[in-house]
Design an enzyme around this catalytic site. Structure first.
Site, PDB file in Angstrom:
ATOM      1  N   SER A  87       0.784  -1.240   0.000  1.00 14.44           N
ATOM      2  CA  SER A  87       0.000   0.000   0.000  1.00 14.44           C
ATOM      3  C   SER A  87       0.816   1.293   0.000  1.00 14.44           C
ATOM      4  CB  SER A  87      -0.914   0.017   1.233  1.00 14.44           C
ATOM      5  OG  SER A  87      -0.139   0.181   2.414  1.00 14.44           O
ATOM      6  N   THR A 132      -8.431   2.624  -4.327  1.00  8.61           N
ATOM      7  CA  THR A 132      -7.921   3.940  -3.929  1.00  8.61           C
ATOM      8  C   THR A 132      -8.273   5.025  -4.949  1.00  8.61           C
ATOM      9  OG1 THR A 132      -5.856   5.161  -3.650  1.00  8.61           O
ATOM     10  CG2 THR A 132      -5.731   3.229  -5.031  1.00  8.61           C
ATOM     11  N   ASP A 133      -8.294   6.270  -4.490  1.00 11.01           N
ATOM     12  CA  ASP A 133      -8.524   7.387  -5.419  1.00 11.01           C
ATOM     13  C   ASP A 133      -7.323   7.617  -6.335  1.00 11.01           C
ATOM     14  OD1 ASP A 133      -6.732   8.501  -3.584  1.00 11.01           O
ATOM     15  OD2 ASP A 133      -7.981  10.228  -3.084  1.00 11.01           O
ATOM     16  N   GLU A 134      -6.165   7.026  -5.987  1.00 10.78           N
ATOM     17  CA  GLU A 134      -4.949   7.283  -6.784  1.00 10.78           C
ATOM     18  C   GLU A 134      -5.058   6.737  -8.205  1.00 10.78           C
ATOM     19  OE1 GLU A 134      -1.194   6.765  -4.951  1.00 10.78           O
ATOM     20  OE2 GLU A 134      -1.889   7.475  -3.004  1.00 10.78           O
ATOM     21  N   TYR A 157       2.406   1.796  -7.564  1.00 13.23           N
ATOM     22  CA  TYR A 157       1.310   1.414  -6.643  1.00 13.23           C
ATOM     23  C   TYR A 157      -0.042   1.660  -7.297  1.00 13.23           C
ATOM     24  CZ  TYR A 157      -2.262   2.115  -3.056  1.00 13.23           C
ATOM     25  OH  TYR A 157      -3.439   2.078  -2.345  1.00 13.23           O
ATOM     26  N   LYS A 161      -3.014  -0.962  -8.480  1.00 10.79           N
ATOM     27  CA  LYS A 161      -4.392  -0.928  -7.974  1.00 10.79           C
ATOM     28  C   LYS A 161      -5.372  -0.757  -9.144  1.00 10.79           C
ATOM     29  CE  LYS A 161      -5.699  -1.010  -4.223  1.00 10.79           C
ATOM     30  NZ  LYS A 161      -6.061  -2.128  -3.304  1.00 10.79           N
ATOM     31  N   ASP A 287      11.694  15.804  -3.817  1.00  7.22           N
ATOM     32  CA  ASP A 287      10.314  15.381  -4.060  1.00  7.22           C
ATOM     33  C   ASP A 287      10.238  13.897  -4.431  1.00  7.22           C
ATOM     34  OD1 ASP A 287       7.616  15.712  -4.226  1.00  7.22           O
ATOM     35  OD2 ASP A 287       7.661  17.149  -5.888  1.00  7.22           O
TER      36      ASP A 287
HETATM   37  P1  NAD Z   1      -1.559  -1.724   5.027  1.00  7.31           P
HETATM   38  O1  NAD Z   1      -0.285  -1.747   4.280  1.00  7.31           O
HETATM   39  O2  NAD Z   1      -1.606  -1.090   6.370  1.00  7.31           O
HETATM   40  O3  NAD Z   1      -2.090  -3.219   5.216  1.00  7.31           O
HETATM   41  C1  NAD Z   1      -2.043  -4.164   4.186  1.00  7.31           C
HETATM   42  C2  NAD Z   1      -2.287  -5.540   4.800  1.00  7.31           C
HETATM   43  O4  NAD Z   1      -2.261  -6.509   3.737  1.00  7.31           O
HETATM   44  C3  NAD Z   1      -1.226  -5.963   5.822  1.00  7.31           C
HETATM   45  O5  NAD Z   1      -1.843  -6.514   6.965  1.00  7.31           O
HETATM   46  C4  NAD Z   1      -0.413  -7.015   5.077  1.00  7.31           C
HETATM   47  O6  NAD Z   1       0.163  -7.993   5.932  1.00  7.31           O
HETATM   48  C5  NAD Z   1      -1.474  -7.617   4.145  1.00  7.31           C
HETATM   49  N1  NAD Z   1      -0.870  -8.240   2.963  1.00  7.31           N
HETATM   50  C6  NAD Z   1       0.062  -7.682   2.130  1.00  7.31           C
HETATM   51  N2  NAD Z   1       0.403  -8.576   1.188  1.00  7.31           N
HETATM   52  C7  NAD Z   1      -0.325  -9.701   1.420  1.00  7.31           C
HETATM   53  C8  NAD Z   1      -0.431 -10.970   0.780  1.00  7.31           C
HETATM   54  N3  NAD Z   1       0.336 -11.264  -0.288  1.00  7.31           N
HETATM   55  N4  NAD Z   1      -1.293 -11.878   1.271  1.00  7.31           N
HETATM   56  C9  NAD Z   1      -2.058 -11.589   2.352  1.00  7.31           C
HETATM   57  N5  NAD Z   1      -1.992 -10.423   3.014  1.00  7.31           N
HETATM   58  C10 NAD Z   1      -1.146  -9.491   2.546  1.00  7.31           C
HETATM   59  O7  NAD Z   1      -2.626  -1.083   4.048  1.00  7.31           O
HETATM   60  P2  NAD Z   1      -3.859  -0.113   4.345  1.00  7.31           P
HETATM   61  O8  NAD Z   1      -3.380   1.273   4.343  1.00  7.31           O
HETATM   62  O9  NAD Z   1      -4.618  -0.647   5.501  1.00  7.31           O
HETATM   63  O10 NAD Z   1      -4.694  -0.335   3.001  1.00  7.31           O
HETATM   64  C11 NAD Z   1      -5.613  -1.412   2.897  1.00  7.31           C
HETATM   65  C12 NAD Z   1      -6.265  -1.377   1.532  1.00  7.31           C
HETATM   66  O11 NAD Z   1      -6.942  -0.139   1.357  1.00  7.31           O
HETATM   67  C13 NAD Z   1      -5.273  -1.486   0.371  1.00  7.31           C
HETATM   68  O12 NAD Z   1      -5.878  -2.275  -0.635  1.00  7.31           O
HETATM   69  C14 NAD Z   1      -5.092  -0.046  -0.106  1.00  7.31           C
HETATM   70  O13 NAD Z   1      -4.787  -0.011  -1.474  1.00  7.31           O
HETATM   71  C15 NAD Z   1      -6.477   0.519   0.173  1.00  7.31           C
HETATM   72  N6  NAD Z   1      -6.518   1.966   0.457  1.00  7.31           N
HETATM   73  C16 NAD Z   1      -5.703   2.527   1.409  1.00  7.31           C
HETATM   74  C17 NAD Z   1      -5.826   3.890   1.707  1.00  7.31           C
HETATM   75  C18 NAD Z   1      -4.980   4.548   2.774  1.00  7.31           C
HETATM   76  O14 NAD Z   1      -5.059   5.781   2.950  1.00  7.31           O
HETATM   77  N7  NAD Z   1      -4.181   3.818   3.543  1.00  7.31           N
HETATM   78  C19 NAD Z   1      -6.758   4.673   1.026  1.00  7.31           C
HETATM   79  C20 NAD Z   1      -7.552   4.067   0.038  1.00  7.31           C
HETATM   80  C21 NAD Z   1      -7.435   2.713  -0.225  1.00  7.31           C
HETATM   81  O1  DAU Z   2      -5.082   8.469  -1.660  1.00  9.20           O
HETATM   82  C1  DAU Z   2      -5.148   7.195  -1.097  1.00  9.20           C
HETATM   83  C2  DAU Z   2      -3.761   6.668  -0.863  1.00  9.20           C
HETATM   84  O2  DAU Z   2      -3.222   7.419   0.232  1.00  9.20           O
HETATM   85  C3  DAU Z   2      -3.714   5.181  -0.561  1.00  9.20           C
HETATM   86  O3  DAU Z   2      -4.163   4.467  -1.663  1.00  9.20           O
HETATM   87  C4  DAU Z   2      -2.290   4.743  -0.202  1.00  9.20           C
HETATM   88  O4  DAU Z   2      -2.274   3.387   0.185  1.00  9.20           O
HETATM   89  C5  DAU Z   2      -1.790   5.598   0.951  1.00  9.20           C
HETATM   90  O5  DAU Z   2      -0.461   5.265   1.254  1.00  9.20           O
HETATM   91  C6  DAU Z   2      -1.921   7.077   0.629  1.00  9.20           C
HETATM   92  O6  DAU Z   2      -0.975   7.470  -0.407  1.00  9.20           O
HETATM   93  P1  DAU Z   2      -0.143   8.842  -0.328  1.00  9.20           P
HETATM   94  O7  DAU Z   2       1.057   8.680  -1.155  1.00  9.20           O
HETATM   95  O8  DAU Z   2      -1.027  10.005  -0.564  1.00  9.20           O
HETATM   96  O9  DAU Z   2       0.197   8.819   1.265  1.00  9.20           O
HETATM   97  P2  DAU Z   2       1.549   9.159   2.057  1.00  9.20           P
HETATM   98  O10 DAU Z   2       1.192   9.176   3.514  1.00  9.20           O
HETATM   99  O11 DAU Z   2       2.689   8.320   1.628  1.00  9.20           O
HETATM  100  O12 DAU Z   2       1.842  10.661   1.596  1.00  9.20           O
HETATM  101  C7  DAU Z   2       0.900  11.697   1.803  1.00  9.20           C
HETATM  102  C8  DAU Z   2       1.473  12.955   1.179  1.00  9.20           C
HETATM  103  O13 DAU Z   2       2.604  13.371   1.961  1.00  9.20           O
HETATM  104  C9  DAU Z   2       2.005  12.780  -0.227  1.00  9.20           C
HETATM  105  O14 DAU Z   2       1.765  13.958  -0.959  1.00  9.20           O
HETATM  106  C10 DAU Z   2       3.505  12.563  -0.049  1.00  9.20           C
HETATM  107  C11 DAU Z   2       3.815  13.396   1.181  1.00  9.20           C
HETATM  108  N1  DAU Z   2       4.904  12.878   2.049  1.00  9.20           N
HETATM  109  C12 DAU Z   2       4.870  11.580   2.440  1.00  9.20           C
HETATM  110  C13 DAU Z   2       5.864  11.066   3.255  1.00  9.20           C
HETATM  111  C14 DAU Z   2       5.834   9.609   3.661  1.00  9.20           C
HETATM  112  C15 DAU Z   2       5.894  13.747   2.504  1.00  9.20           C
HETATM  113  O15 DAU Z   2       5.901  14.946   2.187  1.00  9.20           O
HETATM  114  N2  DAU Z   2       6.879  13.226   3.317  1.00  9.20           N
HETATM  115  C16 DAU Z   2       6.902  11.918   3.701  1.00  9.20           C
HETATM  116  O16 DAU Z   2       7.845  11.523   4.427  1.00  9.20           O
END
Ligand code: NAD
Ligand code: DAU
Length: 351
Positions: A87, A132-134, A157, A161, A287
């Site tokens: 993720s 995800t919105d990405e 990533y 997705k 960046d």
């Molecule tokens: P995370 O990285 O915290 O958790 C991912 C989980 O998946 C972990 O528990 C990991 O052990 C498990 N995993 C990874 N590979 C695996 C495999 N091969 N088999 C079984 N389990 C496996 O992720 P998150 O931030 O909780 O995101 C969860 C879901 O939501 C993802 O699909 C991500 O794309 C989506 N999502 C995340 C965000 C965000 O802001 N974090 C936003 C929108 C969508």
């Molecule tokens: O939009 C949904 C997504 O949000 C999910 O699908 C992803 O799983 C999740 O990781 C998240 O992605 P981002 O790349 O937006 O999240 P991140 O927390 O990595 O970064 C948020 C913003 O902050 C992004 O613009 C990058 C910036 N950033 C991130 C890190 C880790 C920094 O400036 N410094 C940093 O050290």
């Protein structure tokens, strides 16, 4: 007989909140949490519900197609909520193939297993893919992503997705697999692994380490309280229409640098530091490659059709998040020991 519900990735950040909600709210479901327990998966996220009679943990890898078929045969799942994924965008830039294997191949293995088990009777069944919105790419200063925005992913990533979303829709169109997809914005809250911006910044501020802000900090993200995402998943699973997509977002856009300033202010207050102490740790670094400028979700469809809306104001959510990380030092220390240090040094040393 209880209905078997599969949640993949339930030991991760969002997954653990989804598992907790479902275990507590639905005593009539038998909830199977399938997780490989990668660096991001942590059973300590679920200690409060791990002994519940309607909960079971299965350690398995979604990349193992045969294991997935066997698991579906054994449990005859009614519904699947698929969250397991790699993720983190920065890790996908460093190691894209791992994202293809887990996010694309892993998702296809689950789709195949569901198709196999549900082929004669798909009544009441549902494969819910959490995305995800990405996948929609990057916005300029105006506009929002809607469910019909064309896909335009930029990072390995988001490309993985997007690819998995296409396969989910292809299984619906080709095999009539009952599916639903949601695309959510950035989540924040408890149990988030401190590679992501908010917990990373909290951890660094706490330890008086630099807060790395990519570029000029002008990128914009739309932040949603993680429990609101879990509630949206509940609503969509039970009330969503098969074959549909629902966008989930907080209507809560922040420039990274503004968000970091809010966080620094809250941290100064909570730690009893002189105002400005935490902000002095802000450090602008190189960046992220291909860094999307702005994400903003239009979640009107979910609101008007299914009645969901976010529950929490951001300032309250950030304060609660900081409180949680400060109160759960052992959790934070545990996940930042060992491999985390190696990851952090590789990721940030060269910036
Ligand atoms: P995370 O990285 O915290 O958790 C991912 C989980 O998946 C972990 O528990 C990991 O052990 C498990 N995993 C990874 N590979 C695996 C495999 N091969 N088999 C079984 N389990 C496996 O992720 P998150 O931030 O909780 O995101 C969860 C879901 O939501 C993802 O699909 C991500 O794309 C989506 N999502 C995340 C965000 C965000 O802001 N974090 C936003 C929108 C969508
Ligand atoms: O939009 C949904 C997504 O949000 C999910 O699908 C992803 O799983 C999740 O990781 C998240 O992605 P981002 O790349 O937006 O999240 P991140 O927390 O990595 O970064 C948020 C913003 O902050 C992004 O613009 C990058 C910036 N950033 C991130 C890190 C880790 C920094 O400036 N410094 C940093 O050290």
């Amino acid at each position: 007989m209880k209905k078997n519900l599969l949640i993949t990735g339930g030991a991760g950040f969002i997954g653990s909140h989804v598992v907790r909600l479902f275990v507590n709210k639905y005593p009539d479901y038998h909830i199977v949490n399938l997780d490989k327990l990668t660096y991001a998966g942590n059973l300590n996220n679920l200690t409060d519900i791990e002994k519940a009679s309607n909960y079971e943990f299965v350690k398995a890898d979604i990349v193992d197609g045969d294991a997935m078929v066997q698991l579906f045969q054994k449990y005859q799942f009614e519904k699947v909520i698929h969250l397991a994924a790699e993720s983190h965008v920065d890790r996908s830039i460093a190691n894209p193939i791992e994202f293809v294997i887990t996010n694309v191949v892993g998702t296809c293995n689950l789709l195949n297993a569901a198709r196999h088990i549900w082929k004669d009777n798909s009544e009441g069944k549902l494969f819910y893919h959490v995305s995800t919105d990405e996948v929609y790419g990057s916005l300029g200063e105006e506009g929002f992503f809607t469910e019909s925005t064309p896909y335009d992913p930029h990072s390995p990533y988001s490309a993985s997705k997007a690819s998995s979303d296409h396969f989910v829709r292809a299984y619906h169109d080709t095999y009539k697999l009952p599916v639903v997809i949601s695309n959510c914005s950035n989540n924040y809250g408890s149990f988030q692994f401190p590679e992501k911006l908010i917990p990373l910044a909290i951890n660094n501020i706490k330890n008086n380490r630099p807060i790395p802000v990519y570029g000029k900090g002008e990128n914009v993200r739309d932040w949603l309280w993680v429990d609101d995402h879990a509630r949206a998943i509940d609503v969509i699973l039970h009330k969503g229409k098969i074959g549909e997509t629902y966008n989930i977002g907080g209507f809560n856009e922040w420039k990274n640098i503004d968000l970091i300033h809010v966080l620094c202010k809250v941290m100064d207050e909570k730690l009893g530091r002189t105002p400005g102490t935490s902000a002095s740790l802000i450090t602008f670094v190189t960046d992220r490659a291909g860094h999307d400028l702005r994400y903003a979700i239009d979640a009107t469809k979910l609101n008007t059709e299914l009645g969901w809306q976010p529950s929490l104001q951001f300032e309250e959510g950030i304060a609660k998040t900081v409180d949680w990380y400060l109160a759960n030092e052992a959790w934070l220390n545990n996940v930042t020991s060992g491999d985390y240090k190696k990851y952090y040094d590789n990721q940030y040393a060269a910036r």
